[in-house]
Design an enzyme around this catalytic site. Sequence first.
Site, short mmCIF file in Angstrom:
data_model
loop_
_atom_site.label_atom_id
_atom_site.label_comp_id
_atom_site.label_asym_id
_atom_site.label_seq_id
_atom_site.Cartn_x
_atom_site.Cartn_y
_atom_site.Cartn_z
N ASN A 7 0.87 -1.17 0.00
CA ASN A 7 0.00 0.00 0.00
C ASN A 7 0.91 1.22 0.00
OD1 ASN A 7 -1.76 2.10 0.48
ND2 ASN A 7 -2.70 1.22 2.29
N ARG A 92 -2.67 -2.09 -3.41
CA ARG A 92 -3.86 -1.26 -3.20
C ARG A 92 -3.75 -0.06 -4.13
NH1 ARG A 92 -5.04 3.41 0.97
NH2 ARG A 92 -7.29 3.61 0.71
N HIS A 181 -12.67 3.03 0.20
CA HIS A 181 -12.61 2.04 1.28
C HIS A 181 -13.39 0.78 0.91
CE1 HIS A 181 -12.15 5.67 4.23
NE2 HIS A 181 -10.96 5.26 3.80
N ARG A 242 -10.34 16.03 6.82
CA ARG A 242 -11.18 16.35 5.67
C ARG A 242 -12.56 16.81 6.12
NH1 ARG A 242 -10.29 10.71 2.65
NH2 ARG A 242 -8.13 10.46 3.32
N GLU A 385 -7.79 -5.15 5.32
CA GLU A 385 -7.72 -4.88 3.90
C GLU A 385 -6.57 -5.62 3.23
OE1 GLU A 385 -8.90 -0.50 2.98
OE2 GLU A 385 -8.15 -0.50 5.04
#
Length: 398
Positions: A7, A92, A181, A242, A385
């Site tokens: 990742n 990813r 996600h 964010r 993940e």
Amino acid sequence: MQVLVINSGSSSIKYQLLDPDSGEMAASGLVSRIGESVAEDATTVEHRSDGRTLEHQGAIADHAAGLRIVFDLFARSGHDPRTAGLTAVGHRVVHGGEVFYRPTLIDDSVVESISELSSLAPLHNPANVTGIESARTLLPEVPQVAVFDTAFFHGLPEAAKTYAIDAKVAAAHGIRRYGFHGTSHEYVSGRAAELLGRDPAELNQIVFHLGNGASASAIRGGRAVDTTMGLTPLEGLVMGTRSGDIDPGIVPHLVRTAGLDIDGIDNLLNRDSGIKGLSGVNDFRELFRLIDTGDEAARLAYDVYVHRLRRYLGAYLVELGRVDAIIFTAGVGENNARVRADALAGLERFGIAVDPDRNESKDRAARYISPDGSEVAVLVVPTDEELAIARAAARLVA
């Protein structure tokens, strides 16, 4: 069978070497502060394997240099991917656009297409490509597979994925709700079905992936029908840095009144908003410390955060019509009992309740936090993940 999962972020690389069947992890680590100037004794790589941690200290020029160091640490720990007979490398990739909606074997044309999608994810896709190119150089004979964050949401209903702007403009510029996600939402909803002993096709679920980035999804019969993130990972829930949802009119307003340009607004909404923008911090432990000392800005930040969670929970309850399970996952979702309790407070009339003792448990396994006999199961399910990416890569190569 072993798969190396990578990742690659803008200044970091997370990685795991694991067996996709058993989930057993042989090694994992983090490369940080890539491209930054650091002191000679600053730790920039932590590599964990067989119960011990190996470190690298000093500056790392780029992702290729970072991966070379990682491979050297792999060799020192006895798990060198270059000689381990890897099944695949799973990468990813954040944005697949309309082009990629399933795991994809990487070749030159795929790398080029991922690069072309960088306009949709300028903070993520370029870094993903850099990691891919570095890994292909180091492991040229090993199949490399891209697994896309947006894939699980590719099949959203038209009404859920379409923005109400000029259709020709949207089509010309790839503007639609993509969602992110997705690997986590898919994995967690599948694990929840296992925990419930039910076929995913029978279940309606709401998943809250709450980390520094945060998203929610409505899942009917194993398929996503709505999600909070949109064209980019900026839309939706309040996040660590964010903003989540805002009135789009704020953007031209800031251009006219504050003199901000596009880059300034992008930085404001992505890096200086959310919990950090309201309170000055984006770590929930520090946020709660401030709240407990009476800090009003911290209290407001938390209230806004929970208000947004409840707004989407209500929307998805109506959209699904019947909900069998609500699942919390990721850093905040898995570890913060206070957030879970406040997000679901006062919803007993809808069959939703949280058992205080179960909610406060420090158990790290997937578990119920709702009382026995509740109409709606409330679960905490740790996301994985990396395992999901490893399994997707192994399936494709097989």
